[in-house]
Every structure is written in structure tokens, then in C-alpha cells.
Design an enzyme around this catalytic site. Structure first.
Site, PDB file in Angstrom:
ATOM      1  CG  HIS A  69      -0.418   0.342   2.496  1.00 37.93           C
ATOM      2  ND1 HIS A  69      -0.061  -0.598   3.451  1.00 37.93           N
ATOM      3  CD2 HIS A  69      -0.146   1.554   3.065  1.00 37.93           C
ATOM      4  CE1 HIS A  69       0.391   0.019   4.530  1.00 37.93           C
ATOM      5  NE2 HIS A  69       0.351   1.317   4.322  1.00 37.93           N
ATOM      6  CG  ASP A 116       0.019  -3.930   2.898  1.00 40.12           C
ATOM      7  OD1 ASP A 116       0.537  -3.458   1.868  1.00 40.12           O
ATOM      8  OD2 ASP A 116      -0.273  -3.248   3.902  1.00 40.12           O
ATOM      9  CB  SER A 210       3.032   2.087   6.013  1.00 35.67           C
ATOM     10  OG  SER A 210       1.714   1.898   6.402  1.00 35.67           O
ATOM     11  N   GLY A 211       5.274  -0.214   6.094  1.00 34.53           N
ATOM     12  CA  GLY A 211       6.352  -0.796   5.305  1.00 34.53           C
ATOM     13  C   GLY A 211       7.596  -1.105   6.088  1.00 34.53           C
TER      14      GLY A 211
END
Length: 267
Positions: A69, A116, A210-211
Site C-alpha cells: 500500500h 500487503d 508503514s512498510g
């Protein structure tokens, strides 16, 4: 009951012994965390397009692991050996992303469906040194014990709706096993076996993390990246019984290996 998920992106081997860290992490934000000792997580990267958007993990000199994402633009670079985002401190390495590989089953309209995860192939190899090292990945199918201590790291918001961190933050998040995380008063059916839950109380990842990696120490003394930071509850980053959810890296080892052979090019 409708469950609202919030993605954590910001929209607006060499001569070194892997993961036996030269700079040991503090164990004494991310939400309710602390500033990490500089360069103590040498595989942590900052992913940037027009501005810093996400975190990531260096897994080989020219490969970075992140969340699917996070990939919303066509041009990215990564920054390695980053600590203070407001100034250049000297050891940083800036490398453009050459190719992006998103998991073929990722559905950006259904984050709770999982998958994801994405890989970034860099235009050139990172220079490995005491501040930049690739992470160890777990064996395919490996699981975390309930309450196993892990650290999430990143430059995300210090609290829901709050400012982003200037310096790299870390927070201790105990793993939550699938049997607990999938209970109806926790994440219920939104928690898949291809995910890892961690936290669930006052500490969590938040927007901008995120990530980035979920770092867990193995019995051999090395640190393994067991998760890729994915989403939190829409009511707040550190909502009780809504632990931070990570893509479970151990579920995707075959895809990572195949992807590094460039079977699924995104561009």
C-alpha cells in the site's frame, strides 16, 4: 460489527555478520516509544517520493522490502543510514528505486485480505558498513510465540493525528498469537494467518510507519524481520485489543525468492 482499518502510509552478505548488531538497540515513538540509538537498526530505510512516505527493510544490497500500500507513485528513492530526518548527518546513502514488485494478490480495496507486501529493486547496490546491513528473514512458515518481544521502528506519528517523528523511533511490542488476535473482541476475521499482530495496548505503530520492519530477536542472537507494518484500527493507532497488524514475512518467503528473480515486474 464494521471494522475500520487504517493503513499506516503517509499519503500526504559481505564481511559483516548479519544482525549481531554493532550498535545495540535501547531496551529501556511510533506511539509511546523512544528514540532509537542511531544506526542500531541498520536495515531500516526511509522510502521517499516527493516526501518521506513509508519505511522499509534492506534485505540484500540492492533489494528493499516494504508494504504494497506504500506504492502509490512511480518514482521513489530510499535513504539508508538515516536517523534525523531534518538534517544530513553524513552516513546517509540515497539510492533510486529501479523496479517495483507488488504482490500479485494485493487488493488495495481490501487491506484485510492480506498480501500487503512489495519488493523494490534498487538502481545500485548499497554500500554495506557498520551503519547499513541487510536484515535476516525468517524461515518459510516460522511463527512467533505469544508475547515474544519484538520492536517496531519508524518515523511515523507520535500519536494519532500528532506530528511525525524527527528521529527514528522504536517501541517494544509483544507478539499476539493468531488464536488471540482473531478473537471476536480483537481483530476477528480481519486477522489472517498471513499476518502478525503485535501490541494491543498503549504502544503501537502509527501513520508513517508503514512498510517498516517488525524486528524480533531469534534464539541465535540475530534479529529477524518477522513483519512488514500494515495497518491499525481506524479509531486510533493504540486502540486496546487492536494490535498493530503486520504482513507475516515467513508466509511470503517463496514469493520473495521468486520476485528477486523478477517473475512479477510491476514496472
Amino acid at each position: 460489527m464494521e471494522v475500520v482499518l487504517v493503513l499506516l502510509a503517509v499519503v500526504a552478505a559481505g564481511e559483516f555478520t548479519l544482525n549481531i548488531l554493532i550498535q545495540q538497540p535501547n531496551t529501556g515513538r511510533v506511539v509511546n516509544g523512544e528514540e532509537a540509538r542511531p544506526y542500531s537498526w541498520p536495515w531500516q530505510v526511509s522510502l521517499e517520493s516527493f516526501f518521506p512516505t513509508c519505511g522499509g527493510t534492506l534485505i540484500a544490497p540492492n533489494w528493499v522490502l516494504t508494504a504494497a500500500h506504500c506504492i502509490t507513485f512511480h518514482t521513489y528513492r530510499v535513504v539508508l543510514a538515516e536517523h534525523n530526518m531534518n538534517k544530513e548527518e553524513g552516513p546517509e546513502q540515497f539510492i533510486n528505486v529501479g523496479k517495483m514488485f507488488i504482490h500479485p494478490k494485493w487488493n488495495d480495496n481490501c487491506v484485510s485480505c492480506g498480501n500487503d507486501i512489495a519488493l523494490l529493486k534498487l538502481e545500485k547496490n548499497a554500500v554495506l558498513n557498520d551503519k547499513v546491513q541487510p536484515a535476516c528473514l525468517p524461515q518459510h512458515g516460522a511463527t512467533l510465540a505469544h508475547n515474544q518481544p519484538c520492536y517496531v521502528t519508524g518515523w511515523g506519528r507520535l500519536h494519532s493525528g500528532g506530528p511525525r517523528a524527527t528521529t527514528l523511533q522504536q517501541v517494544l511490542l509483544p507478539a499476539v498469537d493468531h488464536a488471540t488476535c482473531s478473537q471476536s473482541d480483537w481483530w476477528g476475521s480481519s486477522a489472517k494467518t498471513t499476518m502478525v499482530c503485535a501490541g494491543g495496548a498503549s504502544k503501537s505503530a502509527c501513520h508513517g510507519d508503514s512498510g517498516g520492519p517488525l524486528n524480533c530477536e531469534g534464539g541465535d542472537g540475530r534479529w529477524y524481520v518477522q513483519g512488514v507494518t500494515s495497518f491499525v484500527d481506524g479509531r486510533g493507532c493504540n486502540t486496546t485489543r487492536r494490535p498493530t497488524v503486520f504482513t507475516r514475512v515467513a508466509s511470503f518467503i517463496p514469493w520473495i525468492v521468486n520476485c528477486k528473480c523478477e517473475l512479477y515486474p510491476f514496472i
